[in-house]
Design an enzyme around this catalytic site. Sequence first.
Site, mmCIF file in Angstrom:
data_model
loop_
_atom_site.group_PDB
_atom_site.id
_atom_site.type_symbol
_atom_site.label_atom_id
_atom_site.label_comp_id
_atom_site.label_asym_id
_atom_site.label_seq_id
_atom_site.Cartn_x
_atom_site.Cartn_y
_atom_site.Cartn_z
ATOM 1 N N LYS A 9 17.984 24.843 27.659
ATOM 2 C CA LYS A 9 17.134 25.945 27.214
ATOM 3 C C LYS A 9 15.690 25.469 27.231
ATOM 4 C CE LYS A 9 17.610 30.216 25.612
ATOM 5 N NZ LYS A 9 18.367 31.232 26.365
ATOM 6 N N THR A 54 23.240 28.066 26.421
ATOM 7 C CA THR A 54 21.836 27.735 26.151
ATOM 8 C C THR A 54 21.320 28.527 24.950
ATOM 9 O OG1 THR A 54 20.930 29.383 27.673
ATOM 10 C CG2 THR A 54 21.457 27.217 28.578
ATOM 11 N N HIS A 237 -15.418 16.356 38.972
ATOM 12 C CA HIS A 237 -16.677 16.061 39.655
ATOM 13 C C HIS A 237 -17.840 16.898 39.119
ATOM 14 C CE1 HIS A 237 -14.466 13.649 42.500
ATOM 15 N NE2 HIS A 237 -13.700 14.672 42.824
#
Length: 283
Positions: A9, A54, A237
Amino acid sequence: MLGPNRYGKAETRLVRVHRDGDTHGLVDFNVSISLSGDLTATHLTGDNTGVLPTDTMKNTVYAFAREHGAGEPESFALLLARHFVETQPQVRTAEVSIESFAWDRLGPHSFRKRGDHVRTTRVSVTGETAQVVSGVTGLVLLNSTDSEFHGFVEDGYTTLKPTTERILATAVDARWRHAGDDTDWAASFAGSLEALIAAFAGTYSYSLQQTLYAMGARLLEERAEVAEVRLALPNKHHYLADLSAFGLDNPNEVFIAGDRPYGLIEGTVTRDDAPAATAEWWL
């Protein structure tokens, strides 16, 4: 032939209020569970005799939060993983991952969500072993000076100019594997986070690779309970803005923050005597 497999799950959202008189505590977890073991029958014949639903895993998260509380994510993850291994004979390995979202206290029962980083935990438990990996993601750090980059390989496609003065910025994604499974998790996380930040701020950098190693080494020096550190550092950057069209100079003061593409620096720092990992782990 059936290969390695697992099921579980994912991303069960849990908020647990700990009510201690008029002063409340707040825990905010995102819990994912994965089980593996003797699951051949359900894959090959559809026999679900050994399949724990689940939905039951989700319910266990909430029930355990009520019965046992939910404090440090490492402790809660270990509690859940051991439960599934000990109560389900067909399960050989249980892995529990938790994202922990921090809230700053504003009063006895008032909080403000902290947005500067997310604490992570991943545990892997079998009948014989338990491995705990803690970490942090989304920790944005920046040095406005004390960073250079030069002496690199140049070929026919190189346009990057060497520099002895640049902004160094990154969003730290770090994981560290503990040597054991019994420690003061709160102190360990706070100390590890402090070590990473202090190393970034205190290192005069000639490359982000050098900074990565300094951060991992500092964490290992200060946290004896940690065996290994893995880091992924995207190079955020910053490009110097050209203001010449407006008759203005730009002595390293105005920058364009780049989005993508970006450099990605990854590396591992390990103790010479670190115990071997008992389960695969990654960033």
